[in-house]
Design a protein around this motif. Structure first.
Motif, PDB file in Angstrom:
ATOM      1  N   THR A  98       0.815  -1.219   0.000  1.00  0.00           N
ATOM      2  CA  THR A  98       0.000   0.000   0.000  1.00  0.00           C
ATOM      3  C   THR A  98       0.846   1.266   0.000  1.00  0.00           C
ATOM      4  OG1 THR A  98      -0.205  -0.146   2.402  1.00  0.00           O
ATOM      5  CG2 THR A  98      -1.976  -1.099   1.097  1.00  0.00           C
ATOM      6  N   ASP A  99       0.234   2.322  -0.516  1.00  0.00           N
ATOM      7  CA  ASP A  99       0.815   3.662  -0.507  1.00  0.00           C
ATOM      8  C   ASP A  99      -0.324   4.652  -0.237  1.00  0.00           C
ATOM      9  OD1 ASP A  99      -0.583   3.986  -2.934  1.00  0.00           O
ATOM     10  OD2 ASP A  99       1.217   3.710  -4.150  1.00  0.00           O
ATOM     11  N   ASP A 100      -0.110   5.919  -0.507  1.00  0.00           N
ATOM     12  CA  ASP A 100      -1.138   6.928  -0.237  1.00  0.00           C
ATOM     13  C   ASP A 100      -2.439   6.671  -0.988  1.00  0.00           C
ATOM     14  OD1 ASP A 100       0.570   8.261   1.451  1.00  0.00           O
ATOM     15  OD2 ASP A 100       1.133   9.792  -0.009  1.00  0.00           O
ATOM     16  N   CYS A 147      -3.299   0.361  -3.344  1.00  0.00           N
ATOM     17  CA  CYS A 147      -2.354  -0.649  -3.827  1.00  0.00           C
ATOM     18  C   CYS A 147      -2.520  -0.802  -5.333  1.00  0.00           C
ATOM     19  CB  CYS A 147      -2.613  -1.986  -3.125  1.00  0.00           C
ATOM     20  SG  CYS A 147      -1.519  -3.309  -3.648  1.00  0.00           S
TER      21      CYS A 147
END
Length: 128
Positions: free
Chosen positions: A33-35, A38
């Protein structure tokens, strides 16, 4: 008949706490995950890189409107401008105007149950 949808571009849903959702999916299911959520990378039939985006949105988002649902699907398409023209001729409700970004073109429609659908003509190379 010209291809319309070529794959699933994204799964978007409302969440009371998007960060907690991203953290849970990262810990328990291994989502990277990121901001934004995913990004899942895969190869299309031509062997080209392609992606599908998974993203929780804050539960008070208006991005899915006018749909009342807590989710929205994003479908990958080949020729968005032509498809929107065809859909308009077929009587499909178009929501707003097409938008263009460095990573592709986007347009929105409503299905037969007024679920908002995002159509995306991707430029996957922009993510590399």
């Amino acid at each position: 008949m010209k291809k319309r949808v070529t794959g699933i571009g994204g799964l978007f849903f409302k969440s009371k706490d998007p960060k907690a959702s991203k953290d849970w999916y990262n810990k328990h299911l291994g989502f990277n995950t990121d901001d934004y959520g995913c990004t899942f990378w895969w190869k299309d039939k031509k062997g080209e890189d392609a992606s599908t985006q998974w993203s929780p949105f804050k539960d008070d988002t208006t991005y899915f409107e006018p749909s009342k649902k807590d989710f929205m699907f994003n479908y990958r398409v080949e020729d968005l401008e032509s498809l929107i023209k065809t859909l308009r001729e077929e009587g499909v409700t178009i929501v707003g105007d097409m938008q263009t970004y460095e990573y592709g073109k986007f347009a929105w429609i409503l299905d037969n149950e007024n679920n908002k659908i995002e159509l995306w003509e991707p430029i996957d190379a922009a993510f590399k």
